[in-house]
Design a protein around this motif. Structure first.
Motif, PDB file in Angstrom:
ATOM      1  N   VAL A  43     -10.848   5.679   1.203  1.00 50.21           N
ATOM      2  CA  VAL A  43     -10.418   5.916   2.585  1.00 50.21           C
ATOM      3  C   VAL A  43     -11.278   7.031   3.169  1.00 50.21           C
TER       4      VAL A  43
ATOM      5  N   GLU B  38     -16.646   1.643  11.574  1.00 45.89           N
ATOM      6  CA  GLU B  38     -15.774   0.661  10.920  1.00 45.89           C
ATOM      7  C   GLU B  38     -16.547  -0.549  10.416  1.00 45.89           C
TER       8      GLU B  38
ATOM      9  N   ASN C 146     -11.753   1.911   3.961  1.00 45.63           N
ATOM     10  CA  ASN C 146     -10.849   1.812   5.099  1.00 45.63           C
ATOM     11  C   ASN C 146     -10.949   3.090   5.920  1.00 45.63           C
ATOM     12  N   ILE C 147     -10.887   2.934   7.225  1.00 44.19           N
ATOM     13  CA  ILE C 147     -11.058   4.073   8.123  1.00 44.19           C
ATOM     14  C   ILE C 147      -9.728   4.476   8.749  1.00 44.19           C
ATOM     15  N   LEU C 148      -9.329   5.723   8.536  1.00 39.12           N
ATOM     16  CA  LEU C 148      -8.158   6.263   9.229  1.00 39.12           C
ATOM     17  C   LEU C 148      -8.655   7.159  10.353  1.00 39.12           C
ATOM     18  N   LEU C 149      -7.976   7.083  11.496  1.00 37.62           N
ATOM     19  CA  LEU C 149      -8.423   7.834  12.673  1.00 37.62           C
ATOM     20  C   LEU C 149      -7.415   8.913  13.049  1.00 37.62           C
ATOM     21  N   TYR C 150      -7.922   9.994  13.622  1.00 45.35           N
ATOM     22  CA  TYR C 150      -7.046  11.078  14.086  1.00 45.35           C
ATOM     23  C   TYR C 150      -7.630  11.640  15.378  1.00 45.35           C
TER      24      TYR C 150
ATOM     25  N   PHE D   3      -5.810  14.652   6.328  1.00 41.75           N
ATOM     26  CA  PHE D   3      -6.804  13.867   5.595  1.00 41.75           C
ATOM     27  C   PHE D   3      -7.015  14.434   4.182  1.00 41.75           C
TER      28      PHE D   3
END
Lengths: 340, 340
Positions: A63, A84, A93-97, A113
């Protein structure tokens, strides 16, 4: 009943432990056929993957965390799309904030994160970021960190940016070539390097073409659509003469456009307008807005490739600090095209 | 050196263990003064919080995962802004994941969130989602799940949506009141309930005002700006007569607007246009685009409040399934306002 392990599956299929482990983690080096066989066997044997245990063991989560000011701005959401595309294809996998341009939120995002043990952090800093504590923490924990567009120069990290100086130069040069001479430049009142570079490009383009730089034509403020409008209203009140506007970013340029249209000014015949950033609305408005494209998708892809390279170098022990600078592209549309 | 614990800090400050723990986790029930004292003492005593251990102990991470089709669409990024406002104020951090309208990415996003042990998942499903496996997994793990806008009715989960039928009705009613009679409706060719509801609202409004429903005026396709343009081009070729267009969403409406302007049609005098969703560009184009606002910020806030309520009910053992339906708002702009 004894719990089925990766080793059991490996024995069953007569392959190595590592092949099964990588197949289960969707590793790109494993063929689709092998992945299928491993998954089917795992299912048949009732194997249940313990993702958390497996990530604690390998230290990898696959991630990546991305912290950006705001995904409502086309520029950022488009760079993220590029990140992405490449990262998903490589099994990440990309988590966004969203920091929403505040230091406090940015810190919380980074903390979240790190807590989730992401394999890396990609960031574009908020306009408020003057305290680099959270970023020092990322480095201390040896989590890979890459910046794009808005970087922290002092930290000397890998980054992907565009040449804002060149962007300012070619925007101004285009207006000059269209015959405009009194070019008003709207810049920012804060110390943000990308905006200072655009201003520097504007000044150098004028000098290159032997046009005197008039300080009166450089107006600084808090960039926004509203600010663009107010600049035009005040210019009219003060009787300031100009025949073109180069705004530091598209929302401000849009305010300029709207106010000029309200004043019944003919665009581009009487006054030409160019923005910066190629926001999505620019091609939807009338007249369409000329702008500078920042190669957002390419930027995102470069960021992702840089990350994959870092990971590879990590394994081979290589160490090379890469800072990639992309070229800005001139997008000529109706708002500044006097001569076709 | 003995490791400093929360208990040591509690003793030092003469407060309870729970006060220190909550202060360190930025709990809203703890005053700013207490938080400051706890943090300063923790720092002075060299306390280092083990976030992962603490979240494993409490089972809480204070992180909520939000899965949406795309944050490049104003509708979704604006709902997310509403969710963030309320959740951040209540000590939660929001991680975002884009499915990019594919089932595969959606599954990976949910898996990543479950792996990170989020305290809840908020979702708006992709247009591809027909297999609900990943959502069943969320439910099986007892992780709270809330839908907004695009829901899965069969799962019977809490949700926040808007009344799309009413949206279709008031858009059509507005055109009728402006004197338009031959209203073309562009709808979707896929079985998506929100679009079917908008179409139902269109038909009922016509019937309510005694205007015959002409099947020729209902055109279905794969909604996009390009599709909006092609509908107008084909209508001209086939000689179809109409005096207004109600498009299922704003990008399609924008294509209609652009093609009509290219054909030198006077808007709104000859033909009126209204879209749906209140995308950001609608107020920036000329003429400005009339549309239906979906109360995105309010929707996001309602979603967040519903989540907080679920958490509270969980503690009190209450169980009540809430489905909130918001009213759509009519936004009248120049593209359809014939009579002021």
């Amino acid at each position: 009943m004894k719990k089925v392990t990766i080793l059991d599956i490996a024995k069953e299929l007569n392959v190595t432990f590592s092949t099964v482990a990588r197949a289960l983690n969707d590793h790109p080096a494993i063929s689709a056929a092998t992945k299928k066989a491993v998954r089917e066997t795992a299912e048949r044997m009732n194997y249940r993957q313990n993702k958390i245990a497996s990530s604690l063991r390998s230290g990898r989560t696959n991630v990546i965390g991305v912290v950006v000011p705001s995904l409502r701005v086309t520029f950022f959401s488009s760079v993220v799309a590029g990140i992405e595309q490449v990262m998903n294809a490589n099994g990440y996998n990309i988590l966004l904030y969203q920091s929403n341009e505040t230091l406090d939120q940015e810190k919380k995002g980074i903390e979240t994160f790190l807590q989730s043990r992401v394999d890396g952090i990609i960031a574009s800093i908020s306009t408020e970021t003057t305290d680099y504590g959270a970023f020092h923490e990322i480095i201390k924990r040896k989590t890979p960190l890459i910046f794009f567009d808005r970087t922290i120069e002092q930290l000397d990290m890998p980054s992907v940016t565009i040449d804002d100086y060149k962007g300012g130069f070619i925007a101004t040069e285009h207006l000059i070539r269209q015959g405009y001479r009194r070019i008003l430049h709207i810049s920012a009142d804060r110390e943000i390097s990308i905006f200072k570079e655009r201003l520097r490009g504007y000044i150098d383009a004028l000098e290159y073409y032997n046009i005197p730089v008039d300080e009166e034509l450089i107006i600084k403020g808090n960039f926004s659509l509203e600010f663009g409008k107010s600049v035009i209203r005040e210019a009219r009140l003060s009787g300031l003469k100009f025949d073109a506007v180069f705004a530091l970013e598209d929302y401000t340029a849009m305010g300029v456009l709207q106010q000029l249209l309200e004043f019944k000014v003919k665009i581009p015949d009487e006054i030409g307008v160019i923005g910066f950033a190629n926001e999505a609305f620019g091609s939807l408005v009338t007249p369409q807005l000329s702008t500078i494209d920042q190669q957002t998708l390419a930027m995102g892809k470069e960021v992702a490739k840089l990350f994959l390279k870092l990971k590879k170098d990590e394994m081979t022990g290589e160490k090379k600090l890469e800072k990639i600078v992309l070229d800005p592209l001139l997008i000529i549309r109706a708002s500044s095209e006097r001569h076709k």
